[in-house]
Write an enzyme that holds these catalytic residues in place. Sequence first.
Site, PDB file in Angstrom:
ATOM      1  N   LYS A 167       0.868  -1.188   0.000  1.00  0.00           N
ATOM      2  CA  LYS A 167       0.000   0.000   0.000  1.00  0.00           C
ATOM      3  C   LYS A 167       0.900   1.232   0.000  1.00  0.00           C
ATOM      4  O   LYS A 167       1.470   1.603   1.019  1.00  0.00           O
ATOM      5  CB  LYS A 167      -0.913   0.031   1.235  1.00  0.00           C
ATOM      6  N   GLU A 198       9.783   1.266  10.577  1.00  0.00           N
ATOM      7  CA  GLU A 198      10.758   2.343  10.292  1.00  0.00           C
ATOM      8  C   GLU A 198      10.001   3.651  10.500  1.00  0.00           C
ATOM      9  O   GLU A 198       9.218   4.058   9.640  1.00  0.00           O
ATOM     10  CB  GLU A 198      11.264   2.226   8.850  1.00  0.00           C
ATOM     11  N   CYS A 258      13.469  11.044   7.098  1.00  0.00           N
ATOM     12  CA  CYS A 258      13.514  10.587   8.494  1.00  0.00           C
ATOM     13  C   CYS A 258      14.922  10.733   9.049  1.00  0.00           C
ATOM     14  O   CYS A 258      15.111  10.815  10.249  1.00  0.00           O
ATOM     15  CB  CYS A 258      13.060   9.138   8.561  1.00  0.00           C
TER      16      CYS A 258
HETATM   17  P1  NAD Z   1       2.379   8.546   7.599  1.00  0.00           P
HETATM   18  O1  NAD Z   1       2.571   7.776   8.869  1.00  0.00           O
HETATM   19  O2  NAD Z   1       1.346   9.600   7.581  1.00  0.00           O
HETATM   20  O3  NAD Z   1       2.021   7.566   6.404  1.00  0.00           O
HETATM   21  C1  NAD Z   1       2.870   6.479   6.062  1.00  0.00           C
HETATM   22  C2  NAD Z   1       2.029   5.446   5.345  1.00  0.00           C
HETATM   23  O4  NAD Z   1       1.061   4.950   6.259  1.00  0.00           O
HETATM   24  C3  NAD Z   1       1.255   5.967   4.136  1.00  0.00           C
HETATM   25  O5  NAD Z   1       1.179   4.952   3.164  1.00  0.00           O
HETATM   26  C4  NAD Z   1      -0.108   6.233   4.714  1.00  0.00           C
HETATM   27  O6  NAD Z   1      -1.133   6.178   3.750  1.00  0.00           O
HETATM   28  C5  NAD Z   1      -0.216   5.081   5.683  1.00  0.00           C
HETATM   29  N1  NAD Z   1      -1.192   5.276   6.748  1.00  0.00           N
HETATM   30  C6  NAD Z   1      -1.580   6.436   7.336  1.00  0.00           C
HETATM   31  N2  NAD Z   1      -2.534   6.182   8.250  1.00  0.00           N
HETATM   32  C7  NAD Z   1      -2.744   4.841   8.233  1.00  0.00           C
HETATM   33  C8  NAD Z   1      -3.603   3.954   8.939  1.00  0.00           C
HETATM   34  N3  NAD Z   1      -4.437   4.394   9.863  1.00  0.00           N
HETATM   35  N4  NAD Z   1      -3.545   2.637   8.636  1.00  0.00           N
HETATM   36  C9  NAD Z   1      -2.681   2.175   7.712  1.00  0.00           C
HETATM   37  N5  NAD Z   1      -1.846   2.953   7.011  1.00  0.00           N
HETATM   38  C10 NAD Z   1      -1.876   4.268   7.280  1.00  0.00           C
HETATM   39  O7  NAD Z   1       3.821   9.089   7.218  1.00  0.00           O
HETATM   40  P2  NAD Z   1       4.201   9.976   5.952  1.00  0.00           P
HETATM   41  O8  NAD Z   1       3.757  11.369   6.227  1.00  0.00           O
HETATM   42  O9  NAD Z   1       3.775   9.302   4.691  1.00  0.00           O
HETATM   43  O10 NAD Z   1       5.796   9.878   5.988  1.00  0.00           O
HETATM   44  C11 NAD Z   1       6.553  10.672   6.796  1.00  0.00           C
HETATM   45  C12 NAD Z   1       6.966   9.901   8.048  1.00  0.00           C
HETATM   46  O11 NAD Z   1       7.636   8.717   7.660  1.00  0.00           O
HETATM   47  C13 NAD Z   1       7.962  10.683   8.882  1.00  0.00           C
HETATM   48  O12 NAD Z   1       7.656  10.536  10.235  1.00  0.00           O
HETATM   49  C14 NAD Z   1       9.281  10.012   8.553  1.00  0.00           C
HETATM   50  O13 NAD Z   1      10.272  10.144   9.541  1.00  0.00           O
HETATM   51  C15 NAD Z   1       8.866   8.598   8.375  1.00  0.00           C
HETATM   52  N6  NAD Z   1       9.861   7.890   7.590  1.00  0.00           N
HETATM   53  C16 NAD Z   1      10.655   6.980   8.224  1.00  0.00           C
HETATM   54  C17 NAD Z   1      11.641   6.318   7.525  1.00  0.00           C
HETATM   55  C18 NAD Z   1      12.509   5.311   8.207  1.00  0.00           C
HETATM   56  O14 NAD Z   1      13.130   4.537   7.503  1.00  0.00           O
HETATM   57  N7  NAD Z   1      12.571   5.287   9.524  1.00  0.00           N
HETATM   58  C19 NAD Z   1      11.807   6.557   6.157  1.00  0.00           C
HETATM   59  C20 NAD Z   1      10.981   7.489   5.526  1.00  0.00           C
HETATM   60  C21 NAD Z   1       9.998   8.144   6.266  1.00  0.00           C
END
Ligand code: NAD
Length: 489
Positions: free
Chosen positions: A182, A258, A292
Amino acid sequence: MTDLTALLSEVPTGLLIDGDWRDASDNTTFDVTNPATEQHLATVASATSDDALAALDAACAAQTDWARTSPRTRSEILRRAFDLVHDRAETFATLMTLEMGKPLAEARGEVTYGAEYLRWFAEETVRHYGHHTTVPEGTLRMTTRHKPVGPCLLITPWNFPLAMATRKIAPAIAAGCTMVLKPAKLTPLTAQYLAQTMIDAGLPAGVLNVVASASAAQVSAPLLADPRLRKLSFTGSTPVGVNLLKAAADNVLRTSMELGGNAPVIVFEDADIDQAVDGALAAKTRNGGEACTAGNRILVHEAIAAEFTEKFAAKMAALRVGDGMAAGTDIGPMIEAKAVANLQSLVDDAVARGGRVRVGGGPVPGPGFFFAPTVIVDAPREARVLREEIFGPIAPIVTFGSEAEAVVMANDTEFGLASYVFSQDPSRMYRMADGLEFGLMGFNAGVISNAAAPFGGVKQSGMGREGGAEGIAEYSSVQYIGQPDPYAG
Ligand code: NAD
């Protein structure tokens, strides 16, 4: 000049289920927008819960045969996919710039980086060794072997639309797992094009299913509740990750998380200042700060703070903000209007608490969601900009007086993903690595991600590792077989 209409017409906009691209079961769709222009890019099928379950049905039906394929077969599919991603590099890079906003040069960098996971795991697939020995008492021979964990749900964020997908898909293929991906609603196009590329590389139907959706929970909730799903691998924010972990607990799912970061960049008095300025700049501004691993807090020894701040502020002020498709752009748009508003609130909060804006400090007029590269000094410890993940081009600089103080300040966060240390004293490297509670540490380097390196955090930045030799283990279960040793007395 790229013909964008022709390019976008190559990208599938349906759901990939059992090898076919199809519409959502209720025919719903959602729109994808260019954050640099606010213009419509594509309309994509929005998966319902029924579609998500159909994708899991396909993954489950494919799992047994897929697990029995030879490692060489899986390895060669990955290697062909690596070559195809390179053949299609300009399309991938342009898609990422269009849907996510990063400058085209950085998008090309992500193609190289993201493709490396395909090549790395093509190589790991055929060297995923087990173990054979005799137990210490001599009574049993023991064999340990790796089995695929089974069907996986992979959830990826919008900030690295290609690399976050290949970092999960490639080790899952290597281990012999089937999967439902997804992608983020804001950037599904790169993932859809990657999925078509994997099919073109020979991936059998049902092994990879892709269900973009306007409602993430409609996909995740029924899958996490289904006992056939065996693993969740999630990259995204900590609050969403925590909720998914709770849901995963009911089925005792394997999980890799992550999550968010709040990386310190620590510059010691003995650092090469120009190297530290460039390293901090790279750590802060890569991907517009929407990473991140982004340097969130810059901690500088008080003896060199004035010189460092002046040089760093000059480089931040010189960065060019604009559409990522335009030549010379250093910082593209933020992903959406909400992100710009949040950055402004971080600046306002820091100023209200006594911080001073040295460079930038506010949005750049649109259309598009732009924010000026910003440097803030003298923000107090409680300022939100030092405590929250900034996710944009704002750099708060604070000072410290000793190594011990730097370690305490750096660890003063619930996050523990990336950290960066600049010093010319090699003896500091392991001392700092011992003291810092972070999964990654760059020493005189501001960008350290690599497919061969285990990537992941501690504390609320998550659990598990992606890439490296560790990456494939996340998708494998170890099975132990014991048999009587024929020579045991
Ligand atoms: P997000 O948590 O809003 O969304 C991430 C994913 O989760 C998306 O596909 C989103 O559609 C999905 N999602 C959101 N709500 C959900 C739910 N209730 N159920 C299932 N899936 C759901 O994060 P974002 O804004 O897309 O990305 C930014 C975040 O990701 C930042 O906090 C960043 O640090 C983190 N990030 C971490 C890494 C790592 O490797 N640690 C890498 C890249 C980004």
